[in-house]
Design an enzyme around this catalytic site. Structure first.
Site, mmCIF file in Angstrom:
data_model
loop_
_atom_site.group_PDB
_atom_site.id
_atom_site.type_symbol
_atom_site.label_atom_id
_atom_site.label_comp_id
_atom_site.label_asym_id
_atom_site.label_seq_id
_atom_site.Cartn_x
_atom_site.Cartn_y
_atom_site.Cartn_z
ATOM 1 N N CYS A 142 0.706 -1.105 -0.084
ATOM 2 C CA CYS A 142 0.059 -0.084 0.037
ATOM 3 C C CYS A 142 1.026 1.405 -0.101
ATOM 4 O O CYS A 142 1.612 1.618 -0.800
ATOM 5 C CB CYS A 142 -0.925 -0.085 1.174
ATOM 6 S SG CYS A 142 -2.331 1.259 1.098
ATOM 7 N N LYS A 163 -12.268 8.007 -1.715
ATOM 8 C CA LYS A 163 -11.446 7.067 -1.186
ATOM 9 C C LYS A 163 -11.640 5.767 -1.943
ATOM 10 O O LYS A 163 -12.930 5.458 -2.078
ATOM 11 C CB LYS A 163 -11.826 6.611 0.254
ATOM 12 C CG LYS A 163 -10.875 5.815 0.752
ATOM 13 C CD LYS A 163 -10.928 5.754 2.694
ATOM 14 C CE LYS A 163 -10.061 5.035 3.202
ATOM 15 N NZ LYS A 163 -10.295 4.750 4.603
ATOM 16 N N SER A 194 -7.746 0.346 0.551
ATOM 17 C CA SER A 194 -8.376 1.401 1.553
ATOM 18 C C SER A 194 -7.394 2.428 1.494
ATOM 19 O O SER A 194 -6.298 2.654 2.297
ATOM 20 C CB SER A 194 -8.379 1.048 3.037
ATOM 21 O OG SER A 194 -8.862 1.805 3.950
ATOM 22 N N HIS A 237 -4.346 -4.471 0.074
ATOM 23 C CA HIS A 237 -4.005 -5.138 1.266
ATOM 24 C C HIS A 237 -4.623 -6.749 1.112
ATOM 25 O O HIS A 237 -5.446 -6.866 2.094
ATOM 26 C CB HIS A 237 -4.842 -4.712 2.366
ATOM 27 C CG HIS A 237 -4.134 -3.270 2.802
ATOM 28 N ND1 HIS A 237 -3.079 -2.946 3.566
ATOM 29 C CD2 HIS A 237 -4.701 -1.905 2.516
ATOM 30 C CE1 HIS A 237 -2.717 -1.880 3.734
ATOM 31 N NE2 HIS A 237 -3.678 -1.107 3.092
ATOM 32 N N GLU A 239 -3.506 -9.106 3.050
ATOM 33 C CA GLU A 239 -3.272 -9.444 4.345
ATOM 34 C C GLU A 239 -4.797 -9.198 5.317
ATOM 35 O O GLU A 239 -4.778 -9.702 6.363
ATOM 36 C CB GLU A 239 -2.208 -8.877 5.089
ATOM 37 C CG GLU A 239 -2.502 -7.395 5.552
ATOM 38 C CD GLU A 239 -2.101 -6.388 4.335
ATOM 39 O OE1 GLU A 239 -2.142 -5.326 5.032
ATOM 40 O OE2 GLU A 239 -2.085 -6.749 3.403
ATOM 41 N N ARG A 251 -14.872 3.083 12.335
ATOM 42 C CA ARG A 251 -13.829 4.032 12.884
ATOM 43 C C ARG A 251 -14.134 5.375 12.407
ATOM 44 O O ARG A 251 -14.647 6.340 13.159
ATOM 45 C CB ARG A 251 -12.679 3.530 12.872
ATOM 46 C CG ARG A 251 -11.477 4.532 13.263
ATOM 47 C CD ARG A 251 -10.213 4.132 12.792
ATOM 48 N NE ARG A 251 -10.157 4.432 11.149
ATOM 49 C CZ ARG A 251 -9.273 4.133 10.515
ATOM 50 N NH1 ARG A 251 -8.307 3.338 10.913
ATOM 51 N NH2 ARG A 251 -9.528 4.339 8.830
#
Length: 302
Positions: A142, A163, A194, A237, A239, A251
């Site tokens: 990333c 985003k 992200s 990502h 992972e 969040r």
């Protein structure tokens, strides 16, 4: 074979509970075997979560993998206790005289800053230079991938109006040359993203030192490698856990940020069930990286 980590680190209990073969360092030291040495420079604020995610993927190889966690010394994160970092992490000065078979440099929540404005950028430059002589193959994730592409190749990141947040379909680049890193991965696969910036494939195609292995219409160039296989760049990502994007969404909502639900992620309208369709690709990718780009080319004596 197991992944070798400190038995007191939270990841040890989590992975053991998942029936993953984890070995503590004291037991590994008495085995007559040369483990693969992997360093993880963890730039994420969620240290425990991130280290566990990468350790889980590294554990799926038949190789014995010895993990060294590394942190920046020029910036002290505020989301983790100093005692935790002191116990389980090394500073770069502690490891820069060593050599590693592989290294992972994670993303970081600083993508809206200019690279040179990041608090630890000078230290990261030193680490990036060091990887060229002390690491067989480095995997950049990333923002880590964007930073390395900028530093080594002058590739720009471009801001997005909205985003890039969700699970997106990617296509492999099929040019007739078998690519070991992508072996077993479908021609179309999915990966979480992200981030607020993007790497355009058109910027990379002009550099003959780089090769695009996969791309996405929405997320841009997603898997890139150097022609010598010593640098691999992943802009997403793989992972991520099943609920990582859900937690990020909740969040940001709690902070009052203008954030839409992650695309192609929830399996129901109530946004309670997650459609996890990237885990098999993730496991294959990391197995391939460890096998073809690390184990089969690294020297026996580091």
């Amino acid at each position: 074979m197991p992944i070798v980590i400190d038995k007191d680190i939270p990841a040890y209990k989590i992975l053991t509970g998942e029936k993953i073969f984890v070995m503590d360092k004291s037991r590994a030291d008495v085995q007559d075997i040369r483990p693969i040495e992997i360093a993880i420079l963890n730039l994420m604020p969620t240290k425990e979560t991130t280290e566990t995610q990468f350790m889980r993927l590294l554990s799926n190889s038949p190789l014995q993998v010895n993990v060294t966690l590394v942190r920046t010394e020029t910036y002290n994160p505020t989301h983790v206790e100093a005692a935790y970092l002191s116990r389980f992490y090394k500073n770069f000065d502690d490891i820069k005289s060593r050599k590693f078979d592989g290294m992972i440099i994670t993303g970081a929540p600083v993508e809206n800053l200019e690279f040179e404005d990041v608090a630890y950028w000078k230290e990261l430059e030193e680490i990036l230079d060091w990887t060229k002589t002390n690491v067989t193959s480095t995997l950049f994730i990333c923002w880590g991938a964007q930073a390395a592409l900028h530093y080594f190749y002058g590739i720009k990141k471009h801001p997005l109006k909205e985003k890039c947040f969700g699970i997106f379909a990617h296509k492999r680049v099929l040019d007739g040359n078998p690519e070991p890193l992508m072996r077993g991965i479908s021609d179309e696969f999915h990966m979480p993203h992200s981030r607020h910036t993007i790497i355009y494939a058109s910027d990379i195609k002009h550099d003959e030192r780089l090769k695009i292995l996969a791309y996405s219409k929405k997320a841009g160039a997603s898997i890139i490698k150097s022609l010598d296989n010593r640098q691999v760049f992943v802009t997403g990502h793989m992972e991520y856990d099943r609920d990582t994007l859900k937690r990020e969404y909740e969040r940001d909502k709690a902070k009052g940020l203008a954030i839409k639900p992650p695309e192609n992620y929830f399996a129901d309208r109530e946004m309670t069930q997650v459609k996890m369709n990237w885990s098999s690709t993730s496991n294959l990718f990391y197995i391939n990286w460890l096998n073809y780009y690390v184990y089969q080319v690294t020297p026996f004596k580091l």
